[in-house]
Motif scaffolding. Structure first.
Motif, PDB file in Angstrom:
ATOM      1  N   SER A  37       0.882   5.729 -40.883  1.00  0.00           N
ATOM      2  CA  SER A  37       1.420   6.821 -41.294  1.00  0.00           C
ATOM      3  C   SER A  37       2.770   6.293 -41.827  1.00  0.00           C
ATOM      4  O   SER A  37       2.793   5.307 -42.650  1.00  0.00           O
ATOM      5  N   THR A  38       3.990   6.875 -41.485  1.00  0.00           N
ATOM      6  CA  THR A  38       5.048   6.386 -41.982  1.00  0.00           C
ATOM      7  C   THR A  38       6.495   6.622 -41.298  1.00  0.00           C
ATOM      8  O   THR A  38       6.351   7.330 -40.222  1.00  0.00           O
ATOM      9  N   TYR A  39       7.548   6.099 -41.672  1.00  0.00           N
ATOM     10  CA  TYR A  39       8.626   6.296 -40.921  1.00  0.00           C
ATOM     11  C   TYR A  39       9.884   6.382 -41.924  1.00  0.00           C
ATOM     12  O   TYR A  39       9.739   6.164 -43.018  1.00  0.00           O
ATOM     13  N   THR A  40      10.715   7.196 -41.439  1.00  0.00           N
ATOM     14  CA  THR A  40      12.081   7.459 -42.398  1.00  0.00           C
ATOM     15  C   THR A  40      13.157   7.449 -41.314  1.00  0.00           C
ATOM     16  O   THR A  40      13.118   8.129 -40.266  1.00  0.00           O
ATOM     17  N   ILE A  41      14.123   6.531 -41.519  1.00  0.00           N
ATOM     18  CA  ILE A  41      15.392   6.496 -40.634  1.00  0.00           C
ATOM     19  C   ILE A  41      16.658   6.803 -41.770  1.00  0.00           C
ATOM     20  O   ILE A  41      16.724   6.128 -42.721  1.00  0.00           O
ATOM     21  N   LYS A  42      17.601   7.694 -41.313  1.00  0.00           N
ATOM     22  CA  LYS A  42      18.875   7.975 -41.658  1.00  0.00           C
ATOM     23  C   LYS A  42      19.767   7.646 -40.937  1.00  0.00           C
ATOM     24  O   LYS A  42      19.772   8.278 -39.990  1.00  0.00           O
ATOM     25  N   TYR A  43      20.895   7.038 -41.398  1.00  0.00           N
ATOM     26  CA  TYR A  43      21.982   6.603 -40.453  1.00  0.00           C
ATOM     27  C   TYR A  43      23.144   6.541 -41.129  1.00  0.00           C
ATOM     28  O   TYR A  43      23.165   6.421 -42.506  1.00  0.00           O
ATOM     29  N   VAL A  44      24.476   6.780 -40.562  1.00  0.00           N
ATOM     30  CA  VAL A  44      25.725   6.706 -41.061  1.00  0.00           C
ATOM     31  C   VAL A  44      26.329   5.407 -41.210  1.00  0.00           C
ATOM     32  O   VAL A  44      26.683   4.676 -40.126  1.00  0.00           O
ATOM     33  N   TYR A  45      26.355   4.853 -42.423  1.00  0.00           N
ATOM     34  CA  TYR A  45      26.834   3.269 -42.635  1.00  0.00           C
ATOM     35  C   TYR A  45      28.611   3.549 -42.709  1.00  0.00           C
ATOM     36  O   TYR A  45      29.106   4.408 -43.508  1.00  0.00           O
ATOM     37  N   ASN A  46      29.112   2.873 -42.144  1.00  0.00           N
ATOM     38  CA  ASN A  46      30.752   2.511 -42.329  1.00  0.00           C
ATOM     39  C   ASN A  46      31.106   1.001 -41.978  1.00  0.00           C
ATOM     40  O   ASN A  46      30.221   0.205 -42.058  1.00  0.00           O
ATOM     41  N   ARG A  93      28.692   6.814 -45.357  1.00  0.00           N
ATOM     42  CA  ARG A  93      27.763   7.254 -46.206  1.00  0.00           C
ATOM     43  C   ARG A  93      26.409   7.086 -45.477  1.00  0.00           C
ATOM     44  O   ARG A  93      26.480   6.494 -44.550  1.00  0.00           O
ATOM     45  N   ILE A  94      25.527   7.833 -45.888  1.00  0.00           N
ATOM     46  CA  ILE A  94      24.257   7.881 -45.326  1.00  0.00           C
ATOM     47  C   ILE A  94      23.180   6.864 -46.033  1.00  0.00           C
ATOM     48  O   ILE A  94      23.118   6.742 -47.145  1.00  0.00           O
ATOM     49  N   GLU A  95      22.686   5.900 -45.203  1.00  0.00           N
ATOM     50  CA  GLU A  95      21.668   5.068 -45.775  1.00  0.00           C
ATOM     51  C   GLU A  95      20.260   5.395 -45.083  1.00  0.00           C
ATOM     52  O   GLU A  95      20.210   6.132 -44.296  1.00  0.00           O
ATOM     53  N   VAL A  96      19.210   5.199 -45.911  1.00  0.00           N
ATOM     54  CA  VAL A  96      17.889   5.384 -45.513  1.00  0.00           C
ATOM     55  C   VAL A  96      16.996   4.403 -45.450  1.00  0.00           C
ATOM     56  O   VAL A  96      17.016   3.521 -46.501  1.00  0.00           O
ATOM     57  N   VAL A 119      23.056  -3.286 -44.682  1.00  0.00           N
ATOM     58  CA  VAL A 119      21.838  -2.516 -44.385  1.00  0.00           C
ATOM     59  C   VAL A 119      20.588  -3.303 -44.532  1.00  0.00           C
ATOM     60  O   VAL A 119      19.519  -2.969 -43.579  1.00  0.00           O
ATOM     61  N   ASP A 120      20.517  -4.781 -45.096  1.00  0.00           N
ATOM     62  CA  ASP A 120      19.323  -5.409 -44.834  1.00  0.00           C
ATOM     63  C   ASP A 120      19.182  -6.063 -43.305  1.00  0.00           C
ATOM     64  O   ASP A 120      18.044  -6.160 -43.218  1.00  0.00           O
ATOM     65  N   ALA A 121      20.471  -6.181 -42.840  1.00  0.00           N
ATOM     66  CA  ALA A 121      20.311  -6.734 -41.277  1.00  0.00           C
ATOM     67  C   ALA A 121      19.661  -5.278 -40.398  1.00  0.00           C
ATOM     68  O   ALA A 121      18.744  -5.711 -39.706  1.00  0.00           O
ATOM     69  N   VAL A 122      20.009  -4.185 -40.818  1.00  0.00           N
ATOM     70  CA  VAL A 122      19.481  -2.946 -40.198  1.00  0.00           C
ATOM     71  C   VAL A 122      17.979  -3.042 -40.233  1.00  0.00           C
ATOM     72  O   VAL A 122      17.216  -2.634 -39.517  1.00  0.00           O
TER      73      VAL A 122
END
Length: 344
Positions: free
Chosen positions: A39-48, A28-31, A54-57
């Motif tokens: 400003s801001t940042y946005t990161i989308k990655y595939v979790y498996n 699934r995709i985590e954001v 997610v907290d560790a990332v």
């Protein structure tokens, strides 16, 4: 592109977007998203099942953002770079290796472009009303420009071993390349964490690699500015393993006496750029390189910028004003990476 960065990074806010809706270990995709660098940042990655929680990332990402802030912020007085800027002329100070690396890279961009890129532009940005200590936007006198320009010059900053030295009372601003560097750092950390598919965007600089759970690629849109100030999508690019920067002069400017003055300053003459290049997008394996070269090409303009891109095999997409509209042109390297992207 130069920005007002580093106004204080906050803790990571985590938004989980579950596309599969199935088991916890399904792909699934985590954001991850939040404020950073003004400003801001946005990161989308595939979790498996093989990626960390997610907290560790989120903790890993925040650690990098905090490190960059401690080392390179121009807003917190205790950062390594701020302390160097506060020091008098003829000072040498020990610096973290990332700061030295970025200064070395910035000075190399300056050298190969005959000064079209410069990390010491703060006095000129302030003078024209685009810097952190600006006092309003107005056209300065020739004498004021000359005085501010005398306080700049990449040649006045040098590296001596593990120390950064200034031979005059100049101030460094790494905002033009720090975001690209940060994107690359996070990308490297994701490789260590076995995260193989992601899109990372920090203050507009981004990179992407891999595929989404449904097999589709990560895509980005290149904007075309419109004459009424709105924007439209120019191109859609499928990005896999590349960093992307878009630098433009159509969002931050002022007008005086019917003349338009861009926030992009040409270090060689101390004034805003005057050519018809509205924006340039650079695609490179290194987001740091894309970030720095994008600003450089915007200063050089369409003709000299394209010549520079061809000479250095840079993938670049140029958008130029043409009367009431816009025309585009691409470098040979851009056409090689994106074969459908010929001149338009």
């Amino acid at each position: 592109m130069l920005r007002n960065l580093f106004k204080g990074a906050c803790l990571v806010s985590v938004l989980a977007v579950t596309l599969s809706g199935c088991e916890n270990n399904a792909e699934r995709i985590e954001v991850l998203s939040g404020p950073t660098m003004g400003s801001t940042y946005t990161i989308k990655y595939v979790y498996n099942a093989t990626t960390p929680a997610v907290d560790a990332v989120g903790v890993a990402v925040q650690s990098i953002l905090d490190e960059v802030d401690r080392q390179m912020s121009t807003y917190r007085l205790d950062s390594n770079l701020a302390r160097f800027n506060q020091a008098p002329a003829h000072t040498c100070m020990p610096m973290p290796q990332p700061v030295l690396d970025l200064v070395q890279y910035g000075n190399e961009l300056s050298r190969i472009s005959d000064g079209a890129f410069d990390l010491t532009l703060t006095p000129l940005l302030n003078l024209w009303g685009f810097g952190p200590q600006s006092r309003g936007r107005a056209v300065p006198s020739a004498e004021q420009i000359a005085a501010a320009k005398a306080q700049t010059g990449y040649q006045k900053v040098r590296i001596d071993g593990e120390q950064l030295c200034k031979d005059a009372d100049v101030k460094l601003d790494l905002n033009g390349i720090a975001a690209g560097y940060t994107v690359d750092r996070i990308s490297e950390r994701f490789a260590e964490l076995n995260i193989k598919s992601y899109m990372i965007e920090v203050t507009g600089e981004l990179t992407a690699t891999g595929r989404k759970p449904d097999g589709s690629p990560w895509r980005i849109a290149l904007e075309q500015p419109l004459v009424d100030g709105q924007r439209a999508i120019q191109r859609i690019l499928e990005i896999d393993g590349y960093g992307v920067n878009t630098s433009g002069d159509y969002r931050n400017y002022f007008e005086e006496g019917g003349v338009r003055f861009s926030h992009t300053i040409d270090p060689r003459n101390g004034t805003p750029i005057k050519h018809n290049l509205a924006s340039v997008t650079v695609v490179d394996r290194s987001t740091l390189r894309a970030d720095g070269v994008g600003t450089l090409l915007l200063v050089l303009g369409p003709e000299h910028g394209l010549a520079f891109a061809e000479a250095h095999k840079i993938a670049a997409f140029f958008v130029m004003r043409d009367g009431d509209g816009f025309i585009t042109q691409v470098s040979s390297e851009f056409s090689r990476i994106f074969p459908e992207g010929g001149n338009q």
